[in-house]
Design an enzyme around this catalytic site. Sequence first.
Site, PDB file in Angstrom:
ATOM      1  N   ARG A 105     -54.852 -39.036 -87.356  1.00 38.41           N
ATOM      2  CA  ARG A 105     -54.470 -38.407 -86.089  1.00 38.41           C
ATOM      3  C   ARG A 105     -53.319 -37.748 -86.221  1.00 38.41           C
ATOM      4  NH1 ARG A 105     -53.708 -41.078 -81.550  1.00 38.41           N
ATOM      5  NH2 ARG A 105     -54.499 -43.066 -82.698  1.00 38.41           N
ATOM      6  N   ARG A 164     -47.239 -61.395 -68.885  1.00 43.95           N
ATOM      7  CA  ARG A 164     -46.797 -59.959 -68.885  1.00 43.95           C
ATOM      8  C   ARG A 164     -46.029 -59.892 -67.782  1.00 43.95           C
ATOM      9  NH1 ARG A 164     -46.583 -57.655 -73.544  1.00 43.95           N
ATOM     10  NH2 ARG A 164     -48.713 -58.048 -73.842  1.00 43.95           N
ATOM     11  N   CYS A 167     -43.270 -61.709 -81.936  1.00 46.45           N
ATOM     12  CA  CYS A 167     -42.082 -61.245 -81.342  1.00 46.45           C
ATOM     13  C   CYS A 167     -41.596 -62.388 -80.490  1.00 46.45           C
ATOM     14  CB  CYS A 167     -42.299 -59.886 -80.671  1.00 46.45           C
ATOM     15  SG  CYS A 167     -43.608 -60.009 -79.585  1.00 46.45           S
ATOM     16  N   LYS A 226     -49.690 -68.702 -80.834  1.00 47.46           N
ATOM     17  CA  LYS A 226     -49.124 -68.157 -81.751  1.00 47.46           C
ATOM     18  C   LYS A 226     -47.506 -68.900 -81.736  1.00 47.46           C
ATOM     19  CE  LYS A 226     -51.013 -63.547 -82.413  1.00 47.46           C
ATOM     20  NZ  LYS A 226     -50.749 -61.939 -82.258  1.00 47.46           N
ATOM     21  N   GLN A 230     -42.923 -61.101 -70.547  1.00 46.50           N
ATOM     22  CA  GLN A 230     -43.070 -60.225 -71.739  1.00 46.50           C
ATOM     23  C   GLN A 230     -43.369 -58.913 -71.272  1.00 46.50           C
ATOM     24  OE1 GLN A 230     -45.508 -63.638 -74.339  1.00 46.50           O
ATOM     25  NE2 GLN A 230     -45.391 -61.341 -75.294  1.00 46.50           N
ATOM     26  N   VAL A 271     -43.106 -49.735 -82.642  1.00 49.12           N
ATOM     27  CA  VAL A 271     -42.181 -50.520 -83.757  1.00 49.12           C
ATOM     28  C   VAL A 271     -41.941 -49.682 -84.819  1.00 49.12           C
ATOM     29  CG1 VAL A 271     -42.240 -52.496 -85.550  1.00 49.12           C
ATOM     30  CG2 VAL A 271     -43.448 -52.492 -83.354  1.00 49.12           C
ATOM     31  N   THR A 300     -45.634 -43.826 -86.418  1.00 49.67           N
ATOM     32  CA  THR A 300     -45.515 -43.131 -85.076  1.00 49.67           C
ATOM     33  C   THR A 300     -45.714 -43.992 -83.915  1.00 49.67           C
ATOM     34  OG1 THR A 300     -47.927 -42.511 -85.272  1.00 49.67           O
ATOM     35  CG2 THR A 300     -46.582 -40.859 -85.925  1.00 49.67           C
ATOM     36  N   GLY A 301     -45.832 -45.316 -84.118  1.00 43.44           N
ATOM     37  CA  GLY A 301     -46.086 -46.350 -83.232  1.00 43.44           C
ATOM     38  C   GLY A 301     -44.428 -46.905 -82.697  1.00 43.44           C
ATOM     39  N   HIS A 335     -38.424 -59.490 -74.331  1.00 40.27           N
ATOM     40  CA  HIS A 335     -38.818 -60.367 -73.746  1.00 40.27           C
ATOM     41  C   HIS A 335     -38.162 -61.424 -73.523  1.00 40.27           C
ATOM     42  CE1 HIS A 335     -42.783 -58.522 -75.151  1.00 40.27           C
ATOM     43  NE2 HIS A 335     -43.349 -59.274 -76.078  1.00 40.27           N
TER      44      HIS A 335
HETATM   45  N1  HSE Z   1     -47.933 -59.855 -78.659  1.00 41.45           N
HETATM   46  C1  HSE Z   1     -46.869 -59.588 -78.407  1.00 41.45           C
HETATM   47  C2  HSE Z   1     -46.949 -58.983 -77.017  1.00 41.45           C
HETATM   48  C3  HSE Z   1     -46.233 -58.264 -78.933  1.00 41.45           C
HETATM   49  O1  HSE Z   1     -48.095 -58.487 -76.629  1.00 41.45           O
HETATM   50  O2  HSE Z   1     -45.988 -58.754 -76.031  1.00 41.45           O
HETATM   51  C4  HSE Z   1     -45.178 -58.749 -80.085  1.00 41.45           C
HETATM   52  O3  HSE Z   1     -45.737 -59.470 -81.150  1.00 41.45           O
END
Ligand code: HSE
Length: 329
Positions: free
Chosen positions: A37, A231, A125, A209, A152, A12, A9-10, A238
């Site tokens: 849930r 972000r 990602c 990462k 991102q 991804v 349900t997320g 991204h």
């Molecule tokens: N960690 C990534 C993000 C999600 O917060 O954009 C994809 O791995």
Amino acid sequence: MRVAIVGATGAVGHELMKVLETSSLKFSELQLYASPRSAGSTLEFRGQPLTVQATPEGALPTDLVLASAGGSISKEKAPRWVEGGAVVIDNSSAFRYDEDVPLVVPEVNGEAALKHRGIIANPNCTTAIAVVAVAPIHRKYGVKRMIVSTYQATSGAGQKGMDELLAETHKVLHGQDAGHQEFAHPIPFNVIPHIDVFQDNGYTKEEMKVAWETRKILGDESLLISCTAVRIPTLRTHSEAITLELERPATPEDIRELLATAAGVEVRDNPDQKLYPMPLTASGKYDVEVGRIRQSLVFGGGIDLFVAGDQLLKGAALNAVQIAEDLQR
Ligand code: HSE
């Protein structure tokens, strides 16, 4: 073959179902699992409603698990799924750095998946998107150093991230103060140079990462990588500015020609026509857009480029399904 999605349900999970709808993967049954849930809700797959079940404690009655429910669930449950006979393709970072777990981007190191011992890791990602463009360059010209700045989208933090961007933007436009929960600061009309937790070296985990995973996927521990992960207030895809120092000099024309035939890449690079990678054009695409290819002014013979890739697809769901398709070949 039976397939299970854990975390159905997320954000991804949703993309996994869409990619599976048109994938060449042959399977007789699709099981959907999520938190208690969400149990009992239904999701449509190829025109049929499928009921979501609560992820059980033990083994799953399936042959392949596509896991996208987060690191703590994978860490706890994936070994049980493997004991029960399933192969797990895991989207979290729980196993990515384990020596006996292949970390796979099919266009780059697809053969590594065949050496799995039950678990195969899907990369972060941002890393998956970058290596699709960088691996062919590394193979031909040898990348010595790589500097990455990311842009991102909020869906990197899941559906809640997208909801927060929309709700908080609405507030600001109505003269109210924006709040924040998923992000360290309000995200509307802002950029936040902080994704995941800070490490002792001043980099965030998201930034590290990119360094750890790029080296593992390319099989080159000597590659020096520095990343700033940011972000931005977009919903999806991204983008990344990448500077490469090369062992052997390359011209922008060399790189355009090389990437024109590279798997998983769409060269979108014509400044005269204002053609370059953007979330607006890359969202929903399977290929990673690459453009703004130019000679680096810093590293002689080096290259600067810009990429935009749908991180819910190539950076997550699509990559996992491609791994599964390769396993079935
Ligand atoms: N960690 C990534 C993000 C999600 O917060 O954009 C994809 O791995």
